[in-house]
Design an enzyme around this catalytic site. Sequence first.
Site, PDB file in Angstrom:
ATOM      1  N   SER A 225      51.161  45.353  42.524  1.00 12.44           N
ATOM      2  CA  SER A 225      51.739  45.254  41.183  1.00 12.44           C
ATOM      3  C   SER A 225      53.245  45.428  41.263  1.00 12.44           C
ATOM      4  CB  SER A 225      51.130  46.360  40.325  1.00 12.44           C
ATOM      5  OG  SER A 225      51.914  46.599  39.187  1.00 12.44           O
TER       6      SER A 225
ATOM      7  N   TYR B  84      47.957  55.147  37.726  1.00 13.61           N
ATOM      8  CA  TYR B  84      47.934  53.685  37.929  1.00 13.61           C
ATOM      9  C   TYR B  84      48.933  53.263  39.013  1.00 13.61           C
ATOM     10  CZ  TYR B  84      48.104  48.700  37.336  1.00 13.61           C
ATOM     11  OH  TYR B  84      48.056  47.348  37.600  1.00 13.61           O
TER      12      TYR B  84
HETATM   13  N1  LIG Z   1      47.273  41.836  34.428  1.00 15.74           N
HETATM   14  C1  LIG Z   1      48.414  42.167  35.009  1.00 15.74           C
HETATM   15  O1  LIG Z   1      49.507  41.870  34.520  1.00 15.74           O
HETATM   16  C2  LIG Z   1      48.389  42.910  36.309  1.00 15.74           C
HETATM   17  C3  LIG Z   1      49.614  43.249  36.894  1.00 15.74           C
HETATM   18  C4  LIG Z   1      49.622  43.867  38.127  1.00 15.74           C
HETATM   19  C5  LIG Z   1      48.420  44.126  38.786  1.00 15.74           C
HETATM   20  N2  LIG Z   1      47.248  43.805  38.190  1.00 15.74           N
HETATM   21  C6  LIG Z   1      46.006  44.121  38.914  1.00 15.74           C
HETATM   22  O2  LIG Z   1      45.127  43.025  38.872  1.00 15.74           O
HETATM   23  C7  LIG Z   1      43.773  43.487  38.914  1.00 15.74           C
HETATM   24  C8  LIG Z   1      42.979  42.860  37.773  1.00 15.74           C
HETATM   25  O3  LIG Z   1      43.640  43.171  36.554  1.00 15.74           O
HETATM   26  P1  LIG Z   1      43.276  42.423  35.199  1.00 15.74           P
HETATM   27  O4  LIG Z   1      44.549  42.281  34.443  1.00 15.74           O
HETATM   28  O5  LIG Z   1      42.458  41.224  35.472  1.00 15.74           O
HETATM   29  O6  LIG Z   1      42.400  43.553  34.482  1.00 15.74           O
HETATM   30  P2  LIG Z   1      41.101  43.430  33.585  1.00 15.74           P
HETATM   31  O7  LIG Z   1      41.120  42.198  32.775  1.00 15.74           O
HETATM   32  O8  LIG Z   1      40.972  44.765  32.917  1.00 15.74           O
HETATM   33  O9  LIG Z   1      39.924  43.266  34.659  1.00 15.74           O
HETATM   34  C9  LIG Z   1      39.648  44.314  35.534  1.00 15.74           C
HETATM   35  C10 LIG Z   1      38.390  43.970  36.302  1.00 15.74           C
HETATM   36  O10 LIG Z   1      38.128  45.069  37.198  1.00 15.74           O
HETATM   37  C11 LIG Z   1      36.793  45.500  36.950  1.00 15.74           C
HETATM   38  N3  LIG Z   1      36.570  46.898  37.272  1.00 15.74           N
HETATM   39  C12 LIG Z   1      37.127  48.006  36.731  1.00 15.74           C
HETATM   40  N4  LIG Z   1      36.589  49.109  37.289  1.00 15.74           N
HETATM   41  C13 LIG Z   1      35.677  48.683  38.211  1.00 15.74           C
HETATM   42  C14 LIG Z   1      34.794  49.322  39.106  1.00 15.74           C
HETATM   43  N5  LIG Z   1      34.691  50.653  39.183  1.00 15.74           N
HETATM   44  N6  LIG Z   1      34.027  48.560  39.917  1.00 15.74           N
HETATM   45  C15 LIG Z   1      34.087  47.216  39.860  1.00 15.74           C
HETATM   46  N7  LIG Z   1      34.879  46.535  39.008  1.00 15.74           N
HETATM   47  C16 LIG Z   1      35.662  47.278  38.188  1.00 15.74           C
HETATM   48  C17 LIG Z   1      36.559  45.232  35.476  1.00 15.74           C
HETATM   49  O11 LIG Z   1      35.181  45.270  35.220  1.00 15.74           O
HETATM   50  P3  LIG Z   1      34.626  45.754  33.785  1.00 15.74           P
HETATM   51  O12 LIG Z   1      34.738  44.551  32.890  1.00 15.74           O
HETATM   52  O13 LIG Z   1      33.229  46.147  34.095  1.00 15.74           O
HETATM   53  O14 LIG Z   1      35.489  46.882  33.319  1.00 15.74           O
HETATM   54  C18 LIG Z   1      37.169  43.843  35.391  1.00 15.74           C
HETATM   55  O15 LIG Z   1      36.302  42.889  35.909  1.00 15.74           O
HETATM   56  C19 LIG Z   1      43.839  45.012  38.848  1.00 15.74           C
HETATM   57  O16 LIG Z   1      43.724  45.527  40.143  1.00 15.74           O
HETATM   58  C20 LIG Z   1      45.243  45.273  38.296  1.00 15.74           C
HETATM   59  O17 LIG Z   1      45.769  46.506  38.730  1.00 15.74           O
HETATM   60  C21 LIG Z   1      47.194  43.216  36.961  1.00 15.74           C
END
Ligand SMILES: NC(=O)c1ccc[n+]([C@@H]2O[C@H](COP(=O)([O-])OP(=O)(O)OC[C@H]3O[C@@H](n4cnc5c(N)ncnc54)[C@H](OP(=O)(O)O)[C@@H]3O)[C@@H](O)[C@H]2O)c1
Length: 317
Positions: free
Chosen positions: A152, A177
């Site tokens: 990130s 985080y």
């Molecule tokens: N979006 C951004 O701008 C951004 C920026 C930097 C980094 N990231 C990283 O990108 C990744 C995905 O983010 P996102 O924006 O797509 O978030 P998101 O829409 O909240 O999706 C998160 C995913 O992770 C799953 N998850 C959470 N806890 C889990 C667990 N214990 N076991 C298995 N799956 C689990 C969630 O499943 P559930 O639906 O069951 O909760 C969901 O499928 C993360 O690692 C985040 O830190 C995102």
Amino acid sequence: MARPDWDPQHLPDLHERSYLVTGANAGLGYFSTEQLARAGAHVFMTGRHPNRLAAARRALLRRVPDASVESLLLDTSNLGSVRAAAASIRSRGGLDGLLLNAGIVHPPAQREQTQDGNELVLATNALGHYALAGALLTTLAEASGRMVWVGSLSTTISPYDPVDPQLVDTYTPWRAYVQSKIATSVLGFEADRRLREAGVAISSVVAHPGYSTSGRTPGIHGVNEPTRTKRFVDNLQAAFAQSKEHGAWPLVRALVDPDIEGGSFVGPRAGMRGRPVVAKPSRIVRSTDIADRLWHVAEEATRLRWPFTAAAKVGPA
Ligand SMILES: NC(=O)c1ccc[n+]([C@@H]2O[C@H](COP(=O)([O-])OP(=O)(O)OC[C@H]3O[C@@H](n4cnc5c(N)ncnc54)[C@H](OP(=O)(O)O)[C@@H]3O)[C@@H](O)[C@H]2O)c1
């Protein structure tokens, strides 16, 4: 050398390739899965909740009817679940890549601990992925595969010294985080150094999605259903935010572009948004001192040492 003309909307043919994506039922994990499947890959969609996983698989098959996908329960915060999912994948054989994407992005207000005794956000975002990649090391080595860790931009704006990696005394949701993302990135770069040193035919790459919001993302029943307010607020950020569909581009490029070298960092061209390019990681996540200490933390917390020697003996099938 990574090509400047990579087109995320025209991926190479991925038939005969198979990938595992964590957190594949929503957000970046879902869109990465969809992009891989559209290019012909077989994808193991994993998630922690059976209903959410089933809904996402149905949505994917509506959008890509000939997708080759299997769903598999995998809760990254639970080491038993990680071990069970890895055993299931090993028994099927053949895996070209792992996308270590799942994450808690809105940590709880108070520190929580998993049943394995680890701080929840670190466990979910970093330790579970360390354990999964370790448990699948020989399987990945058979295919000279690749693992991609999801970092990130937040890692560039926070200092870090792993004196309290489990945040026993210093927990705040923001710190949980950012530290989990620093740990994820550090482990990803350190994995590549250790794999090279051990002569294992696997590369490790770190990618980040910039700033990708659900309100800027197409609505998909069962996958992405933001409220009107969320859409309104996210659209106010249109100048610097992008959709999760586009946020998945760097993750997918990191996983499938043969020209991306192990130890690379892949992200959107403009930092928060844009086409996927090789980027420069922050000083903290490149620190080998922090990496040594965090690798040790991961080994202790998961009670797992990666089987480098066994993986080095395994050649491409
Ligand atoms: N979006 C951004 O701008 C951004 C920026 C930097 C980094 N990231 C990283 O990108 C990744 C995905 O983010 P996102 O924006 O797509 O978030 P998101 O829409 O909240 O999706 C998160 C995913 O992770 C799953 N998850 C959470 N806890 C889990 C667990 N214990 N076991 C298995 N799956 C689990 C969630 O499943 P559930 O639906 O069951 O909760 C969901 O499928 C993360 O690692 C985040 O830190 C995102």
